[in-house]
Design an enzyme around this catalytic site. Structure first.
Site, short mmCIF file in Angstrom:
data_model
loop_
_atom_site.label_atom_id
_atom_site.label_comp_id
_atom_site.label_asym_id
_atom_site.label_seq_id
_atom_site.Cartn_x
_atom_site.Cartn_y
_atom_site.Cartn_z
CG HIS A 48 -1.73 -1.18 1.53
ND1 HIS A 48 -2.56 -1.57 0.41
CD2 HIS A 48 -1.75 -2.10 2.29
CE1 HIS A 48 -3.37 -2.77 0.79
NE2 HIS A 48 -2.75 -3.04 2.10
CG HIS B 124 -6.21 -6.01 1.08
ND1 HIS B 124 -7.04 -5.16 2.17
CD2 HIS B 124 -5.12 -5.84 1.71
CE1 HIS B 124 -6.23 -4.73 3.13
NE2 HIS B 124 -5.06 -5.32 3.01
#
Length: 330
Positions: free
Chosen positions: A56, A218
């Site tokens: 991320h 995700h």
């Protein structure tokens, strides 16, 4: 698989070695997976610790430094860090003023940070926890009980980090972090699937010519799939979804975020559409941040995060920050 890596097994360690080489103002422990402000612990200052699965970036390691996080704990790709990392991080940044854990609402993160808080408190570190759960797309999803934690994490870390740097006590830093989270909402869109190094192929099927509205960071499913839409049409859906839940009565902070594979040319064009929708709804924008900040590896897409900001939040947002990913005011 076309990735700029050596082997999937060393992706996180290799990235941490690269962070260490690029940013000598950080202390990077590759073996124990920690990124810490080099000047930590700072006397009299509340320590801010966050973390989560890698993939991320720049969240969270890219937000370590003056005015933001004291330490970050990177897990394996899309996998929570373990409690030992968090306990080490808390010990590394605790000056006696206590430590605030900023936790995105994913089951693994929540369980491991809760366990770490108990272990750290057993070692004499006073710990508070703030859960970030800003995503309005779905009520519950894969790996999550309740709303997912996404772009508001950046707002929480920046604003709470600025207050901590002013020497505020733990209770005040925790309170402002909770207020920022409660005042923030997000909505994400996937234009293409994400590929993890371990799998080497897309983690979900998104046929050409389709997009997914309300995707998670995700690759978790969203609200629905539709045929490809224009930037303006996507802004209509995303911003209305956020505003219908947040219902702001004053100016907002706006984060127009790329998911990793979306170029700035497109993000700035999308920001123009986001601003159009906000104007149509009569919502003034106090500050705007555009770029890839809370990403999902190579996912093409975007997200919108809005925070109804009071005067204190705006002051703390504008306060100096010096991290690998955010720098202003110094």
């Amino acid at each position: 698989m076309h990735m700029l890596i050596n082997v999937p097994e060393t992706v996180v360690a290799d990235a941490l070695r690269g962070i260490a080489a690029a940013h000598p103002d950080l202390t990077v422990d590759v073996e124990n997976r920690l990124v810490v402000r080099r000047d930590a612990p700072v006397a009299g200052k509340v320590g801010l610790v966050s973390g989560g699965g890698s993939g991320h970036e720049p969240l969270h390691a890219g937000f370590v430094g003056p005015g933001m996080l004291s330490a970050a704990c990177p897990g394996e790709v899309f996998t929570s860090p373990v409690p030992d990392q968090m306990v080490r991080a808390a010990a590394a940044v605790d000056s006696g003023a206590g430590v605030l854990f900023v936790v995105k609402n994913y089951t693994g993160d929540v369980l491991n940070f809760d366990m770490a808080a108990e272990l750290a408190e057993d070692e004499g570190v006073r710990v508070a926890r703030v859960l970030v759960d800003d995503d309005v797309a779905v009520a519950d999803s894969t790996f999550t009980a309740g709303r997912r934690g996404t772009g508001a994490t950046l707002f929480v870390e920046k604003i709470a980090g600025a207050l901590a740097d002013e020497g505020a006590p733990l209770e005040q830093v925790e309170a402002v972090a909770r207020r920022v989270n409660e005042s923030s909402r997000s909505f994400g869109v996937a234009l293409g699937a994400v590929t993890t190094p371990a799998k080497g192929s897309p983690t979900f099927d998104l046929p050409p010519g389709e997009l997914e509205l309300g995707i998670g960071i995700h690759g978790e499913p969203g609200r629905e799939r539709r045929p490809m839409m224009t930037s303006g049409e996507i802004a209509d859906v995303a911003v209305h979804a956020v505003l219908d839940d947040l219902r702001p009565t004053g100016p907002v902070l706006a984060l127009v975020n790329g998911m990793g594979a979306t170029p700035l040319l497109e993000l700035y064009g999308f920001n123009a559409e986001v601003r159009r929708v906000l104007s149509e709804r009569g919502v003034p924008v106090a500050r705007t941040l555009v770029g890839n900040y809370v990403t999902s590896l190579d996912m093409a897409g975007c997200s919108v995060t809005l925070c109804q900001a009071d005067e204190e939040m705006l002051r703390l947002w504008d306060a100096p920050v010096r991290t690998p990913a955010l720098r202003w005011g110094r």
